[in-house]
Every structure is written in structure tokens, then in C-alpha cells.
Motif scaffolding. Structure first.
Motif, PDB file in Angstrom:
ATOM      1  N   SER A 162      21.246  52.379  96.815  1.00 47.72           N
ATOM      2  CA  SER A 162      19.985  52.850  96.250  1.00 47.72           C
ATOM      3  C   SER A 162      19.860  52.467  94.780  1.00 47.72           C
ATOM      4  N   LEU A 163      20.951  52.611  94.005  1.00 45.89           N
ATOM      5  CA  LEU A 163      20.913  52.221  92.593  1.00 45.89           C
ATOM      6  C   LEU A 163      20.800  50.708  92.444  1.00 45.89           C
ATOM      7  N   ALA A 164      21.367  49.954  93.366  1.00 47.26           N
ATOM      8  CA  ALA A 164      21.246  48.495  93.316  1.00 47.26           C
ATOM      9  C   ALA A 164      19.780  48.081  93.396  1.00 47.26           C
ATOM     10  N   GLU A 165      19.009  48.747  94.238  1.00 41.54           N
ATOM     11  CA  GLU A 165      17.583  48.442  94.348  1.00 41.54           C
ATOM     12  C   GLU A 165      16.828  48.824  93.078  1.00 41.54           C
ATOM     13  N   VAL A 166      17.199  49.954  92.479  1.00 44.00           N
ATOM     14  CA  VAL A 166      16.564  50.378  91.225  1.00 44.00           C
ATOM     15  C   VAL A 166      16.823  49.345  90.130  1.00 44.00           C
ATOM     16  N   GLN A 167      18.037  48.828  90.076  1.00 46.05           N
ATOM     17  CA  GLN A 167      18.372  47.827  89.064  1.00 46.05           C
ATOM     18  C   GLN A 167      17.522  46.567  89.224  1.00 46.05           C
ATOM     19  N   LYS A 168      17.349  46.124  90.445  1.00 42.09           N
ATOM     20  CA  LYS A 168      16.518  44.941  90.683  1.00 42.09           C
ATOM     21  C   LYS A 168      15.099  45.164  90.184  1.00 42.09           C
ATOM     22  N   GLU A 169      14.569  46.356  90.432  1.00 40.65           N
ATOM     23  CA  GLU A 169      13.214  46.664  89.985  1.00 40.65           C
ATOM     24  C   GLU A 169      13.123  46.685  88.463  1.00 40.65           C
ATOM     25  N   THR A 170      14.117  47.299  87.816  1.00 40.79           N
ATOM     26  CA  THR A 170      14.084  47.422  86.355  1.00 40.79           C
ATOM     27  C   THR A 170      14.162  46.064  85.678  1.00 40.79           C
ATOM     28  N   VAL A 171      15.143  45.262  86.061  1.00 40.35           N
ATOM     29  CA  VAL A 171      15.306  43.940  85.441  1.00 40.35           C
ATOM     30  C   VAL A 171      14.153  43.021  85.819  1.00 40.35           C
ATOM     31  N   GLY A 172      13.634  43.182  87.016  1.00 41.24           N
ATOM     32  CA  GLY A 172      12.547  42.331  87.489  1.00 41.24           C
ATOM     33  C   GLY A 172      11.234  42.536  86.765  1.00 41.24           C
ATOM     34  N   GLU A 173      11.161  43.536  85.885  1.00 37.64           N
ATOM     35  CA  GLU A 173       9.944  43.732  85.091  1.00 37.64           C
ATOM     36  C   GLU A 173       9.689  42.542  84.168  1.00 37.64           C
TER      37      GLU A 173
END
Length: 381
Positions: A162-173
Motif C-alpha cells: 500500500s505504501l509502495a503505491e502511495v510513493q508512486k503517486e507522490t513522486v509521479g506528481e
């Protein structure tokens, strides 16, 4: 009630525990497990673990805190208290509270010391919400030579899906970050996940990771009795857990006991002092308990092998207040509900945090810890 069994002979109550702990007994099989394996499952089990159940187990602040509008420490503490009361998040990491400055300071430390004749490689263990990764990449994009940013790679090793997906979203900004950033969802302490040894210089970042790594516990019946490993097993009713003591046999536990020199008094005391202590311990026996950072030792072993030219930036708690768990280097165990934290008296109840001390390992590993001394300069600018 949590019970302990010593040498398979007798069962004694040790620590008060509710019959239904928050982690229950779903991930404990029929065989006893070491304390570190129990804690690992409690935190990271795919179905029942703390970080698996809560996608927002690491808090994310919607806006940057405007520190220049806060009138000193008292105002800052009040502001932080309000944030926690308004959120069900257990805690906000320093890199989140001080964003983007905290990550920028780390990036500046890397830029001032990195060898740019080779592509910049950064590994982050336990990247949380991705705030650190994004902040570092933002700073390098804006302040480093273009070739440094264009050729860099940033790999996050994250055990929580779940945190791996959050990281992708954050950096992908920031779209230009996307091809340079990747998340590997695995256990960083598992050697098999790393593949070949990385021979190039690289950076490893671990922020508030060591405090969440599994620990072992050792127990001694008196001041002079030998240390024994602590294991966790189910009772016959399948609803309660017990502690089982065994002679030292696990290699990580034994190494930690030796590295931390838990039996140093045996080698430093005179024979007369040893005799007096032996007599005293028989008249007034005092049980001992100590927590060992075996998870940290295992992770450092792996990193030292697969990334021999790494530079390590680590930040963590050196002290935890109001610890109720017995034993030296014991963890803080707490949960949060309705803006209020509750601390527990046993390690089978809730989120586990350990204070961190890397100094015992300095004679075992060549650890390069780069302090972030550039924060004040960056904030001032």
C-alpha cells in the motif's frame, strides 16, 4: 495474561495482556517463533500486519508548515498537537513535518560529497509516503547540473504494497521524475531480492526505519544466570500467547549479545567481586531482560554485502519517552484513536517503536553516516 515458560519446566505470569490483542494470533502457527519473527509478522504480515492494514499508516500533511509564522517552540508544539488531534494518523515523520527542507538538506549533503563522474544512484529503504524521494529529486532537478539529474536513478525498497503505491503517486506528481524512480516491493533485509552486488558508489537513505525493524529479546533469571532467547508460542486455548525461554542458539541473537557485550561484567570483575555477586544473586535474584536490534544487524549485513561502496544516511529516534515495556532498550508500544495516544505494557498490543543506537555496530561495519547539517542554510536561503 501473557505467560512465560522457562526451560520447558514451569509456567509463570510475566506481563498483563488482554485476551484479544490488536494483532491477535492469526500469524502464529503451531510452532514457537523468535520475538523478532513475531514482531515482523505483527508489522508486515500481508493480511494482518500494521503496515498492510493501513495504507495511511504514515501521515501526509496536505500543506507545508509555515515555520516563519510560528512564534517559537511553544507555538510549534501547539500547532503540532492540533495536527495530531485532527488526524487518526499515528505519527508524522520528520521529513513530512519539515518538508521540503528536510529532504532538501539530505539532497544538499549528497550533492556536496557525491562522485558525479558516475551516475548518481540512490536507494531508500522504507520510503513511507514518498515525501523524501520527491523532495530529494526536486532539489537535484533544480540545483544540480542537468546531466546529474538526467542520469540519476532513485530506487525505493518498500515492504508495504500500500505504501509502495502511495510513493508512486507522490513522486509521479512531477512527470520528469517518473522514469528515474522505481519502487521494489520487497524486504530489504532479504538478500535474495538484491540480485548482483552493486560495485558502483551509491547512497542509502533510511529515515525512521531502524525503529520499526524487528528486535529479539533475551532473558536471564538472575544477575549471573546465562542469557536465554525469548520465543513466542500459542497457549492451548489458542487465544493467548506465552513466552518460551531457550538457551542461546540463534546466530543473530548470539552475535548481538557478543557485539553489545552484555556479559562484560563477567570479564571485568575480580574473583572476589564475582563470588560476592554470585552469593547476592542467590539471596536476592533479579531477573534481567534486554532487547537486541537483530533486525538492524541483519539489514546491515545484507547492505554491506550487496552495496559495498554505499554511503549511508540514517535518521532515527535515539530516545523514546514513557516506555512501559520491561527490559533494557525496550520498545514503546502505542496506538492512537480520536487524537489520543495509548501506551501499552506489552509488545503484543500495537505499533512497536524502538530507540536506535548504531554505535555498538561501528566495530563490525564501516558505516558512513552523513549528518544533515545544511538544513539551517537551506531554510535561511
Amino acid at each position: 495474561m501473557l505467560f512465560t515458560r522457562c526451560n520447558n519446566l514451569r509456567i509463570l505470569p510475566l506481563i498483563s495482556i488482554s485476551s484479544k490483542a490488536l494483532y491477535s494470533t492469526h500469524f502464529i502457527g503451531d510452532k514457537p517463533v523468535l520475538v523478532r519473527d513475531f514482531i515482523h509478522s505483527a508489522l508486515y504480515h500481508p493480511l494482518h500486519g500494521y503496515f498492510s492494514q493501513k495504507s495511511r499508516s504514515v501521515g501526509v500533511l496536505p500543506n507545508t508548515i509555515k515555520f516563519n509564522q510560528l512564534q517559537g517552540r511553544k507555538a510549534y508544539m501547539k500547532y503540532l498537537d492540533n495536527i495530531y488531534k485532527q488526524s487518526d494518523i499515528s505519527w508524522f515523520t520528520p521529513v513530512e513535518i519539515f518538508k521540503p527542507w528536510y529532504a532538501h538538506a539530505i539532497a544538499e549533503a549528497i550533492m556536496r560529497t557525491a562522485n558525479f563522474s558516475v551516475p548518481l544512484k540512490i536507494y531508500e529503504i522504507g520510503g513511507g509516503s514518498g515525501t523524501c524521494a520527491k523532495g530529494i529529486m526536486d532539489y537535484i532537478m533544480l540545483n544540480a547540473p542537468p546531466k546529474v539529474y538526467n542520469s540519476m536513478t532513485y530506487t525505493s525498497v518498500e515492504i508495504s504494497p500500500s505504501l509502495a503505491e502511495v510513493q508512486k503517486e507522490t513522486v509521479g506528481e512531477v512527470r520528469s521524475h517518473i522514469p528515474k524512480f522505481r519502487v521494489e516491493c520487497r524486504d530489504a533485509a532479504d538478500r535474495s531480492g538484491w540480485g548482483d552486488v552493486e560495485q558502483q558508489p551509491c547512497w542509502v537513505i533510511m529515515l525512521e526505519v531502524l525503529d520499526n525493524l524487528p528486535h529479539d529479546a533475551v532473558y536471564s533469571e538472575s544477575q549471573i544466570s546465562p542469557w536465554m532467547e525469548v520465543w513466542v508460542e500459542k497457549q492451548h486455548d489458542r487465544e493467548t500467547l506465552s513466552e518460551l525461554y531457550k538457551p542461546l542458539q540463534d546466530s543473530l541473537v548470539t552475535r548481538c549479545v557478543e557485539i553489545m557485550d552484555l556479559d562484560k561484567t563477567k570479564t571485568t570483575q575480580s574473583s572476589a567481586a564475582s563470588i560476592l555477586k554470585s552469593i547476592w544473586s542467590k539471596v536476592y535474584p533479579k531477573p534481567r531482560r534486554c532487547w537486541l536490534p537483530t533486525g538492524c544487524l541483519k539489514l546491515l549485513d545484507v547492505l554491506h554485502e550487496v552495496l559495498p561502496k554505499m554511503s549511508l544516511i540514517a535518521s532515527d529516534f535515539s530516545y523514546l519517552p514513557d516506555v512501559k515495556i520491561p527490559g533494557e532498550r525496550a520498545p514503546l508500544v502505542s496506538t492512537k484513536k480520536d487524537g489520543r495516544s495509548t501506551d501499552y505494557q506489552d509488545y503484543m498490543q500495537a505499533k512497536v517503536l524502538f530507540s536506535t543506537d548504531l554505535f555498538p555496530f561501528q566495530s563490525t561495519f564501516v558505516i558512513i553516516i552523513v549528518p544533515c547539517v545544511y538544513l539551517a542554510d537551506i531554510v535561511h536561503d
